[in-house]
Write an enzyme that holds these catalytic residues in place. Structure first.
Site, PDB file in Angstrom:
ATOM      1  N   GLY A 172      -7.527   2.805 -14.497  1.00 12.16           N
ATOM      2  CA  GLY A 172      -8.368   1.978 -14.085  1.00 12.16           C
ATOM      3  C   GLY A 172      -8.307   0.651 -14.800  1.00 12.16           C
ATOM      4  O   GLY A 172      -8.967  -0.130 -14.252  1.00 12.16           O
TER       5      GLY A 172
ATOM      6  N   PRO B 239      -2.929   5.632 -17.069  1.00  8.92           N
ATOM      7  CA  PRO B 239      -2.797   4.207 -16.680  1.00  8.92           C
ATOM      8  C   PRO B 239      -1.718   4.207 -15.408  1.00  8.92           C
ATOM      9  O   PRO B 239      -0.705   4.926 -15.724  1.00  8.92           O
ATOM     10  CB  PRO B 239      -2.542   3.562 -17.773  1.00  8.92           C
ATOM     11  N   GLY B 240      -1.946   3.238 -14.699  1.00  4.91           N
ATOM     12  CA  GLY B 240      -0.827   3.195 -13.483  1.00  4.91           C
ATOM     13  C   GLY B 240      -0.602   1.716 -13.649  1.00  4.91           C
ATOM     14  O   GLY B 240       0.460   1.175 -14.158  1.00  4.91           O
ATOM     15  N   ARG B 241      -1.556   0.818 -13.074  1.00  2.17           N
ATOM     16  CA  ARG B 241      -1.348  -0.477 -12.762  1.00  2.17           C
ATOM     17  C   ARG B 241      -1.180  -1.275 -14.069  1.00  2.17           C
ATOM     18  O   ARG B 241      -0.057  -2.077 -14.054  1.00  2.17           O
ATOM     19  CB  ARG B 241      -2.723  -1.234 -12.050  1.00  2.17           C
TER      20      ARG B 241
ATOM     21  N   ARG C 179      -1.436  -4.973  -0.241  1.00  9.16           N
ATOM     22  CA  ARG C 179      -2.551  -5.308  -0.960  1.00  9.16           C
ATOM     23  C   ARG C 179      -3.379  -6.504  -0.508  1.00  9.16           C
ATOM     24  O   ARG C 179      -4.625  -6.569  -0.286  1.00  9.16           O
ATOM     25  CB  ARG C 179      -2.291  -5.248  -2.392  1.00  9.16           C
TER      26      ARG C 179
ATOM     27  N   TYR D  87      -6.893  -5.431   0.924  1.00  9.31           N
ATOM     28  CA  TYR D  87      -7.932  -5.474   0.073  1.00  9.31           C
ATOM     29  C   TYR D  87      -8.343  -6.751  -0.336  1.00  9.31           C
ATOM     30  O   TYR D  87      -8.811  -7.306  -1.452  1.00  9.31           O
ATOM     31  CB  TYR D  87      -7.680  -4.920  -1.684  1.00  9.31           C
TER      32      TYR D  87
ATOM     33  N   CYS E 140       3.421  -8.478  13.450  1.00  4.53           N
ATOM     34  CA  CYS E 140       2.541  -8.951  14.508  1.00  4.53           C
ATOM     35  C   CYS E 140       1.065  -8.433  14.013  1.00  4.53           C
ATOM     36  O   CYS E 140       0.466  -7.468  15.042  1.00  4.53           O
ATOM     37  CB  CYS E 140       2.999  -8.124  15.840  1.00  4.53           C
ATOM     38  N   GLU E 141       0.553  -8.982  13.254  1.00  2.00           N
ATOM     39  CA  GLU E 141      -0.955  -8.613  12.937  1.00  2.00           C
ATOM     40  C   GLU E 141      -1.329 -10.026  12.212  1.00  2.00           C
ATOM     41  O   GLU E 141      -0.642 -10.377  11.364  1.00  2.00           O
ATOM     42  CB  GLU E 141      -0.757  -7.529  11.687  1.00  2.00           C
TER      43      GLU E 141
ATOM     44  N   TYR F  33       1.606  -0.222  -6.885  1.00  2.00           N
ATOM     45  CA  TYR F  33       0.923  -0.142  -5.652  1.00  2.00           C
ATOM     46  C   TYR F  33       1.713  -1.264  -4.574  1.00  2.00           C
ATOM     47  O   TYR F  33       0.973  -1.605  -3.688  1.00  2.00           O
ATOM     48  CB  TYR F  33      -0.683  -0.618  -5.615  1.00  2.00           C
TER      49      TYR F  33
HETATM   50  N1  LLP Z   1      -5.854   8.672 -12.124  1.00  2.00           N
HETATM   51  C1  LLP Z   1      -6.422   8.603 -10.888  1.00  2.00           C
HETATM   52  C2  LLP Z   1      -7.145  10.065 -10.498  1.00  2.00           C
HETATM   53  C3  LLP Z   1      -6.451   7.857  -9.708  1.00  2.00           C
HETATM   54  O1  LLP Z   1      -7.012   7.956  -8.720  1.00  2.00           O
HETATM   55  C4  LLP Z   1      -5.754   6.489  -9.992  1.00  2.00           C
HETATM   56  C5  LLP Z   1      -5.711   5.431  -9.021  1.00  2.00           C
HETATM   57  C6  LLP Z   1      -5.380   6.374 -11.317  1.00  2.00           C
HETATM   58  C7  LLP Z   1      -5.520   7.276 -12.432  1.00  2.00           C
HETATM   59  C8  LLP Z   1      -4.607   4.985 -11.643  1.00  2.00           C
HETATM   60  O2  LLP Z   1      -5.273   4.054 -11.750  1.00  2.00           O
HETATM   61  P1  LLP Z   1      -4.888   2.334 -12.330  1.00  2.00           P
HETATM   62  O3  LLP Z   1      -4.667   2.836 -14.028  1.00  2.00           O
HETATM   63  O4  LLP Z   1      -3.623   2.268 -11.738  1.00  2.00           O
HETATM   64  O5  LLP Z   1      -5.911   1.762 -11.862  1.00  2.00           O
HETATM   65  N2  LLP Z   1      -3.910   1.048  -4.123  1.00  2.00           N
HETATM   66  C9  LLP Z   1      -4.870   0.343  -4.883  1.00  2.00           C
HETATM   67  C10 LLP Z   1      -5.216   1.011  -6.242  1.00  2.00           C
HETATM   68  C11 LLP Z   1      -5.745   2.646  -5.673  1.00  2.00           C
HETATM   69  C12 LLP Z   1      -5.799   3.365  -7.261  1.00  2.00           C
HETATM   70  C13 LLP Z   1      -5.995   4.784  -6.824  1.00  2.00           C
HETATM   71  N3  LLP Z   1      -6.080   5.460  -7.837  1.00  2.00           N
HETATM   72  C14 LLP Z   1      -4.483  -1.096  -5.156  1.00  2.00           C
HETATM   73  O6  LLP Z   1      -3.571  -1.339  -4.612  1.00  2.00           O
HETATM   74  O7  LLP Z   1      -5.485  -1.672  -5.832  1.00  2.00           O
END
Ligand code: LLP
Length: 421
Positions: free
Chosen positions: A238, A275-277, A313, A317, A345-346, A374
């Site tokens: 997050g 962590p993802g993003r 995105r 969002y 076409c949107e 993402y």
């Molecule tokens: N763990 C869980 C259980 C999650 O649901 C998520 C993201 C993460 C970790 C990783 O979160 P991060 O570190 O990336 O914030 N598609 C959206 C973001 C959706 C995130 C969903 N869950 C976007 O493009 O902003």
């Protein structure tokens, strides 16, 4: 910090000119930087306690080459489907470093996780727990379980990526947590190992994390007093990234790591982070070509060959992404404002409104920044547009790590029923 810079008048990924890749494979394509992925992973993991498991959230970027790059640094994986689990395993991430989250795991997905001896199931409801117990029993194994709890904390991020409020589908409701653990303790094929929380994504303030982590640590104390062996705390993902050059940057991983360490310090539990993003977003750009510049009634449209199907995105969002020309602007560059759009076409197929950019013409290239998380994972083939190619750069080398979708992949799997001949 990333490795996309102008050198010799051209935007480069590390030592490779993006125009050189475009000339060879065409546009649009995603381009990822190994050095940036590595740097982000290192900065993040060094900010966490030594024995923490850093489980990269595969939903952010599941390309096998990206996962393998992170796996070679020791990363684990946070997965939310059988497909993501298979991707993580295929990239060489061992089961013992994989955690499985998500509100709707099927029994087949549970079995796949159990057979691969994954580290932990983050269970989100009692019904899911009972299903897992049954699957584990049939396989003659014990399933390691942490409940994902819903701490009812406002993550103060976009509503569509906020997951820690009581109104969302995520996690075990706070008032049910103790009964959930008591139920789990009675099940033969379940081993309680921890507690898990994830309150949302793109958080730019530490306060919601502090509130959620504090609640979780209090909960760990209560659960231990009730006799449950809690040895792990999964704090989810997050942490936000800077999408705009002109905004204050979000808190850095060091401050986030220090916060997690301070709040959990007396628990003796092993921390898991997802962590993802933070790892992938600024390690990727989407390179697109200009198809046309169209003069509207009162604005100019820059029509790209990338669209909302490639990067959803902004449409989904209202997300802001910086857009820069691949050819470096000079002192003589003429500037103008464009609505930057795709061919889909949107009306929502728009990357940016009224954006200052150099005057551009057909075939010029632009890069949409902070697209490594993402981006490709949320893309679709809407309007029968092939999924974009993906490229990984390392120093002066580059490789296509996913070719552009061909016609066979685009519609070769469709079948004509007998009555249509
Ligand atoms: N763990 C869980 C259980 C999650 O649901 C998520 C993201 C993460 C970790 C990783 O979160 P991060 O570190 O990336 O914030 N598609 C959206 C973001 C959706 C995130 C969903 N869950 C976007 O493009 O902003």
């Amino acid at each position: 910090m990333n490795h996309f810079d102008y050198k010799n008048g051209e935007l480069h990924a590390e030592d490779v000119a993006l125009s050189a890749i475009a000339a060879e494979i065409g546009t649009p394509f995603y381009c990822y930087s190994t050095a940036t992925l590595e740097r982000h992973y290192r900065v993040f993991s060094e900010a966490m306690q030594k024995d923490a498991l850093v489980a990269f959230s595969v939903k952010a970027n599941g390309n096998l080459a990206v996962l393998k790059t992170l796996a070679s640094l020791g990363a684990g994986a946070d997965v939310v489907s059988g497909g993501e689990l298979k991707r993580a395993l295929a990239a060489g991430i061992p089961g013992e470093k994989i955690v499985f989250s998500g509100v709707g795991k099927t029994k087949a997905e549970m079995a796949l996780g159990l057979k691969n001896r994954i580290y932990q199931f983050n269970v989100e409801s009692e019904v899911e727990l009972l299903a897992l117990d049954e699957v584990a029993g049939a396989l003659g194994v014990k399933a390691p379980v942490a409940f994902r709890v819903n701490p009812d904390v406002d993550a103060k991020t976009h509503a569509k990526i906020s997951t820690g409020g009581a109104e969302t589908k995520f996690g075990v409701p706070w008032s049910h947590v103790h009964t959930a653990y008591a139920t789990a303790a009675k099940l033969k094929n379940i081993e309680i190992v921890g507690v898990d929380v994830h309150i949302g994504s793109q958080l730019t303030d530490l306060a919601p994390f502090e509130a959620a982590f504090t609640r979780v640590v209090e909960l760990v104390g209560d659960l231990r007093r009730e006799g449950h062996a809690i040895s792990r705390i999964d704090l989810g993902g997050g942490l936000g990234v800077p999408y705009r050059n002109d905004n204050l940057p979000p808190p850095d991983p060091a401050a986030y790591g220090a916060l997690a360490a301070r709040i959990t310090k007396n628990t003796g539990a092993r921390l898991i982070m997802e962590p993802g993003r933070l790892i992938a977003a600024n390690a990727g750009v989407l390179v697109a070509g200009v198809i046309y510049v169209k003069q509207g009634e009162n604005k100019k449209f820059l029509i790209l060959d990338a669209a909302m199907n490639d990067l959803i995105r902004p449409a989904f969002y209202d997300a802001y992404h910086e857009i820069v020309p691949v050819a470096a602007p000079t002192a003589d560059t003429q500037w103008t404002h464009y609505d930057v759009v795709g061919p889909v076409c949107e009306t929502s197929d728009i990357f940016a409104a009224d954006r200052p950019l150099p005057v551009l013409k057909s075939d010029d290239k632009v890069a949409i920044l902070t697209a490594g998380a993402y981006g490709a994972t949320m893309s679709s083939a809407y309007n029968a547009r092939p999924l974009a190619a993906e490229v990984l750069v390392k120093g002066g080398e580059w490789a296509v790590v996913r070719p552009r979708m061909d016609d066979d992949a685009l519609f070769g799997n469709d079948r004509i029923p007998p009555w249509l001949g």
